[in-house]
Every structure is written in C-alpha cells, then in structure tokens.
Design an enzyme around this catalytic site. Structure first.
Site, PDB file in Angstrom:
ATOM      1  N   SER A 138      36.023 122.590  56.711  1.00  0.00           N
ATOM      2  CA  SER A 138      36.952 121.465  56.868  1.00  0.00           C
ATOM      3  C   SER A 138      37.646 121.286  55.524  1.00  0.00           C
ATOM      4  O   SER A 138      37.131 121.734  54.491  1.00  0.00           O
ATOM      5  CB  SER A 138      36.167 120.198  57.209  1.00  0.00           C
ATOM      6  OG  SER A 138      36.978 119.049  57.060  1.00  0.00           O
ATOM      7  N   TYR A 151      28.250 114.575  56.092  1.00  0.00           N
ATOM      8  CA  TYR A 151      29.214 115.479  56.729  1.00  0.00           C
ATOM      9  C   TYR A 151      30.016 116.254  55.678  1.00  0.00           C
ATOM     10  O   TYR A 151      30.111 117.484  55.739  1.00  0.00           O
ATOM     11  CB  TYR A 151      30.162 114.691  57.646  1.00  0.00           C
ATOM     12  CG  TYR A 151      31.230 115.583  58.263  1.00  0.00           C
ATOM     13  CD1 TYR A 151      30.893 116.500  59.257  1.00  0.00           C
ATOM     14  CD2 TYR A 151      32.551 115.542  57.821  1.00  0.00           C
ATOM     15  CE1 TYR A 151      31.854 117.342  59.801  1.00  0.00           C
ATOM     16  CE2 TYR A 151      33.515 116.376  58.363  1.00  0.00           C
ATOM     17  CZ  TYR A 151      33.167 117.275  59.361  1.00  0.00           C
ATOM     18  OH  TYR A 151      34.112 118.114  59.894  1.00  0.00           O
TER      19      TYR A 151
HETATM   20  N1  LIG Z   1      38.476 117.480  64.672  1.00  0.00           N
HETATM   21  C1  LIG Z   1      38.680 117.449  63.366  1.00  0.00           C
HETATM   22  O1  LIG Z   1      39.471 116.604  62.864  1.00  0.00           O
HETATM   23  C2  LIG Z   1      37.997 118.452  62.475  1.00  0.00           C
HETATM   24  C3  LIG Z   1      38.482 118.596  61.167  1.00  0.00           C
HETATM   25  C4  LIG Z   1      37.857 119.515  60.333  1.00  0.00           C
HETATM   26  C5  LIG Z   1      36.792 120.269  60.788  1.00  0.00           C
HETATM   27  N2  LIG Z   1      36.339 120.103  62.064  1.00  0.00           N
HETATM   28  C6  LIG Z   1      35.196 120.916  62.491  1.00  0.00           C
HETATM   29  O2  LIG Z   1      35.578 121.677  63.613  1.00  0.00           O
HETATM   30  C7  LIG Z   1      34.416 122.002  64.391  1.00  0.00           C
HETATM   31  C8  LIG Z   1      34.711 121.695  65.850  1.00  0.00           C
HETATM   32  O3  LIG Z   1      34.937 120.320  65.962  1.00  0.00           O
HETATM   33  P1  LIG Z   1      35.872 119.675  67.082  1.00  0.00           P
HETATM   34  O4  LIG Z   1      36.869 118.835  66.384  1.00  0.00           O
HETATM   35  O5  LIG Z   1      36.341 120.696  68.048  1.00  0.00           O
HETATM   36  O6  LIG Z   1      34.808 118.683  67.731  1.00  0.00           O
HETATM   37  P2  LIG Z   1      34.345 118.432  69.256  1.00  0.00           P
HETATM   38  O7  LIG Z   1      35.522 118.375  70.149  1.00  0.00           O
HETATM   39  O8  LIG Z   1      33.436 117.246  69.182  1.00  0.00           O
HETATM   40  O9  LIG Z   1      33.492 119.740  69.584  1.00  0.00           O
HETATM   41  C9  LIG Z   1      32.241 119.954  68.987  1.00  0.00           C
HETATM   42  C10 LIG Z   1      31.542 121.099  69.690  1.00  0.00           C
HETATM   43  O10 LIG Z   1      30.253 121.283  69.088  1.00  0.00           O
HETATM   44  C11 LIG Z   1      29.273 121.310  70.127  1.00  0.00           C
HETATM   45  N3  LIG Z   1      27.987 120.792  69.673  1.00  0.00           N
HETATM   46  C12 LIG Z   1      27.739 119.566  69.161  1.00  0.00           C
HETATM   47  N4  LIG Z   1      26.418 119.423  68.939  1.00  0.00           N
HETATM   48  C13 LIG Z   1      25.828 120.583  69.326  1.00  0.00           C
HETATM   49  C14 LIG Z   1      24.492 121.066  69.355  1.00  0.00           C
HETATM   50  N5  LIG Z   1      23.464 120.283  68.940  1.00  0.00           N
HETATM   51  N6  LIG Z   1      24.234 122.309  69.820  1.00  0.00           N
HETATM   52  C15 LIG Z   1      25.263 123.096  70.254  1.00  0.00           C
HETATM   53  N7  LIG Z   1      26.546 122.712  70.245  1.00  0.00           N
HETATM   54  C16 LIG Z   1      26.828 121.469  69.794  1.00  0.00           C
HETATM   55  C17 LIG Z   1      29.864 120.420  71.222  1.00  0.00           C
HETATM   56  O11 LIG Z   1      29.317 120.791  72.483  1.00  0.00           O
HETATM   57  P3  LIG Z   1      28.176 120.002  73.294  1.00  0.00           P
HETATM   58  O12 LIG Z   1      28.393 118.542  73.038  1.00  0.00           O
HETATM   59  O13 LIG Z   1      28.428 120.427  74.706  1.00  0.00           O
HETATM   60  O14 LIG Z   1      26.890 120.517  72.748  1.00  0.00           O
HETATM   61  C18 LIG Z   1      31.334 120.821  71.165  1.00  0.00           C
HETATM   62  O15 LIG Z   1      31.545 121.988  71.904  1.00  0.00           O
HETATM   63  C19 LIG Z   1      33.276 121.190  63.786  1.00  0.00           C
HETATM   64  O16 LIG Z   1      32.479 122.020  62.974  1.00  0.00           O
HETATM   65  C20 LIG Z   1      33.987 120.126  62.952  1.00  0.00           C
HETATM   66  O17 LIG Z   1      33.198 119.693  61.876  1.00  0.00           O
HETATM   67  C21 LIG Z   1      36.923 119.216  62.914  1.00  0.00           C
END
Ligand SMILES: NC(=O)c1ccc[n+]([C@@H]2O[C@H](COP(=O)([O-])OP(=O)(O)OC[C@H]3O[C@@H](n4cnc5c(N)ncnc54)[C@H](OP(=O)(O)O)[C@@H]3O)[C@@H](O)[C@H]2O)c1
Length: 258
Positions: A138, A151
């Site tokens: 991130s 985080y």
């Molecule tokens: N959105 C942002 O603004 C942003 C910015 C920078 C970085 N990121 C990073 O991008 C990545 C994806 O995030 P996103 O924004 O797409 O979030 P999201 O929509 O909440 O998706 C998160 C994913 O992680 C899975 N997950 C969560 N807990 C889990 C567990 N215990 N075991 C297996 N899978 C798990 C969830 O699936 P289930 O709930 O079905 O398990 C979901 O598929 C993350 O690493 C986040 O830190 C996001």
C-alpha cells in the site's frame, strides 16, 4: 503438474479484479478467500467468458495451518503455482491500544505471516515455470500510521520483505513485485471502519485499473509499482515532508488522510 496462478483475497475488491485480469491474459487460476460463495460466483463469471473455470479453495489464511493445507490440496489436484498473488489483507481504524488485540494480531497473521509463508512455500515451482510473486502492500507502506498503526506497519513489512525477495530470487528467474495502491473503493473501508476522505477521492483508482497496472508491472519484473500518477506524487511528497508533520496529517483519529 499444471501451472496455475494462486490469488488470495479473490472474493472481493482488488483481488477479484486481479483474477479477472489473470484469466483474461490466459492463466489458469486458483482462487482463495474465506467466502466460497463469492469465489464460486467469480469462477462462474470467468468460465462464462470461455476461459477455464478457476479452482476455488475456501481458506481462512489467519489460521496457522492454512498454507500447508493449501499446498497439500494443490498437490493432490496436480497443480503448482507459477504465480502467487498475495492480495488478501485488511486494516482496522482506531488507536492500537484500544482496538481489539486479537483482531490486530489476526491482521498480522494475514497481512504478514500468511503472505510470508505463501511467498516462500512455492519458490521451486515458481522457478520451474519462470513465474513470480505479486505482494499487495500500500502507499501506507511508506510512512507510520497513527490511527491505523498495525496496518501501516504490516504494509511497511510487505514492502521491505518484497523488495528484498525481488533481489534474492532474481537469480532464479522469479519476478517479485510489490504493489502499492492508494485509495481504492472496496469492502476494505467497511471492514476497517473508515470512509475515504474527500481528498483521497482525487487520487482514487478503480480496482480494475489497479489490477491491470500491477499485472503489467509483475510481467515486466518491476520491483515496486505505485498505482497511478496521483499516488506516485503523494509518495514523493511524503518523502519530502518533515516526519512530525506527516504523523499529524496521517492520524486517522483526526479524520485526515489514510
Ligand atoms: N482498498 C484500498 O484502499 C487499499 C489501498 C491500499 C492497499 N490495499 C490492499 O489491497 C488488498 C486488497 O484489499 P481490497 O481493497 O480489495 O479489500 P476487500 O475488498 O476487503 O478484499 C479483501 C480480500 O481479502 C480476503 N480476506 C480477508 N480476510 C481473509 C482471511 N482471513 N483469509 C483469507 N482471505 C481473507 C477477503 O475475502 P473473505 O472475506 O471472503 O475472506 C477479500 O477477498 C489488501 O491487502 C489491502 O490492504 C487496499
């Protein structure tokens, strides 16, 4: 053994779009997350485009034995990773001392421990298939995050570990890329208990665009990719700002940037 791309956190957000991009570019997929229904819906959607239906493996990666169980399952199905995409992750908003300790340690288990184990578990097959690892960090990796302390620290680990691995594994023909997205509107905000502030909207990118940018960077063998010009500028600014000012600005408890 058939080479596949293993994508964690594929049930939502950036991970689901990474799965769409990898499938469109001809990779066979194994999709991992806890919600099997969501993974199956995505697998059906991909199959309808004429691509092979991804294998769905429901797994809670916070559990200590999860990666060993995944590896055994892949092997029993005659599959081995050519690419590993460590995308699953979450954040929590609030002061570290008052947030649930268990939940924060669960975050470390997912964002740090599972990512590390999955990065190391398949190195031989990644080398055999001249593939790679995409680790989702991130722009939070570039600074401390009062108000989301664990985080931000977890993402700093992801960036540092991935950059080092990029160098260590390059001699074996394995590409290793750290993806640093800025704000992306996904389920991330709901789980973290925060809203994207107005200022973040300026540099926000759709998950589909972040997925395309990161796929191309991985295939090029780029070490770090900051998604989007606005986020590149934000990171450059962060590097120039005095640390005290930066910490004050980032503090989510004051409702500013994250
Ligand atoms: N959105 C942002 O603004 C942003 C910015 C920078 C970085 N990121 C990073 O991008 C990545 C994806 O995030 P996103 O924004 O797409 O979030 P999201 O929509 O909440 O998706 C998160 C994913 O992680 C899975 N997950 C969560 N807990 C889990 C567990 N215990 N075991 C297996 N899978 C798990 C969830 O699936 P289930 O709930 O079905 O398990 C979901 O598929 C993350 O690493 C986040 O830190 C996001």
């Amino acid at each position: 053994m058939k080479p596949i791309a293993l994508i964690t956190g594929a049930s939502a957000g950036i991970g689901a779009d990474l799965a769409r991009v990898f499938a469109a570019r001809g990779h066979e997929l194994v999709l991992v997350a806890r919600r099997a229904d969501r993974l199956n819906a995505l697998a059906d959607e991909i199959a309808k485009t004429g691509k092979p239906r991804p294998v769905v493996l429901a797994s809670d990666l916070e559990q200590r034995d999860a990666v060993a169980a995944l590896a055994a399952e892949l092997s029993s199905r005659g599959l081995e990773p050519q690419f590993v995409v460590n995308n699953a992750g979450f954040g929590l908003s609030g002061a570290a001392a008052t947030l649930s300790r268990d939940e924060q340690l669960g975050m470390v288990d997912l964002n740090v421990r599972a990512l590390t184990e999955l990065s190391l578990a398949f190195v031989d097959s990644l080398a055999r298939h001249r593939g790679g690892i995409l680790n989702v960090a991130s722009i939070a990796a570039f600074l401390p995050g009062p108000g989301m302390a664990v985080y931000y620290a977890s993402k700093a680990y992801v960036l540092s570990f991935t950059e080092a691995l990029h160098r260590e594994l390059s001699g074996r023909g394995i590409r290793v890329t750290a993806l640093c997205p800025g704000p992306v509107s996904t389920e991330f905000q709901t789980r973290a208990g925060l809203e994207l502030p107005g200022a973040a909207k300026i540099i926000e990118l759709p998950a589909a665009r972040v997925a395309e940018i990161s796929y191309d960077a991985l295939m090029r063998g780029q070490r770090v990719v900051i998604a989007g010009v606005g986020n590149k500028l934000a990171v450059a600014l962060m590097r120039l700002m005095p640390h005290t000012l930066l910490l004050r600005m980032v503090d989510t408890r004051t409702g500013s940037a994250r």
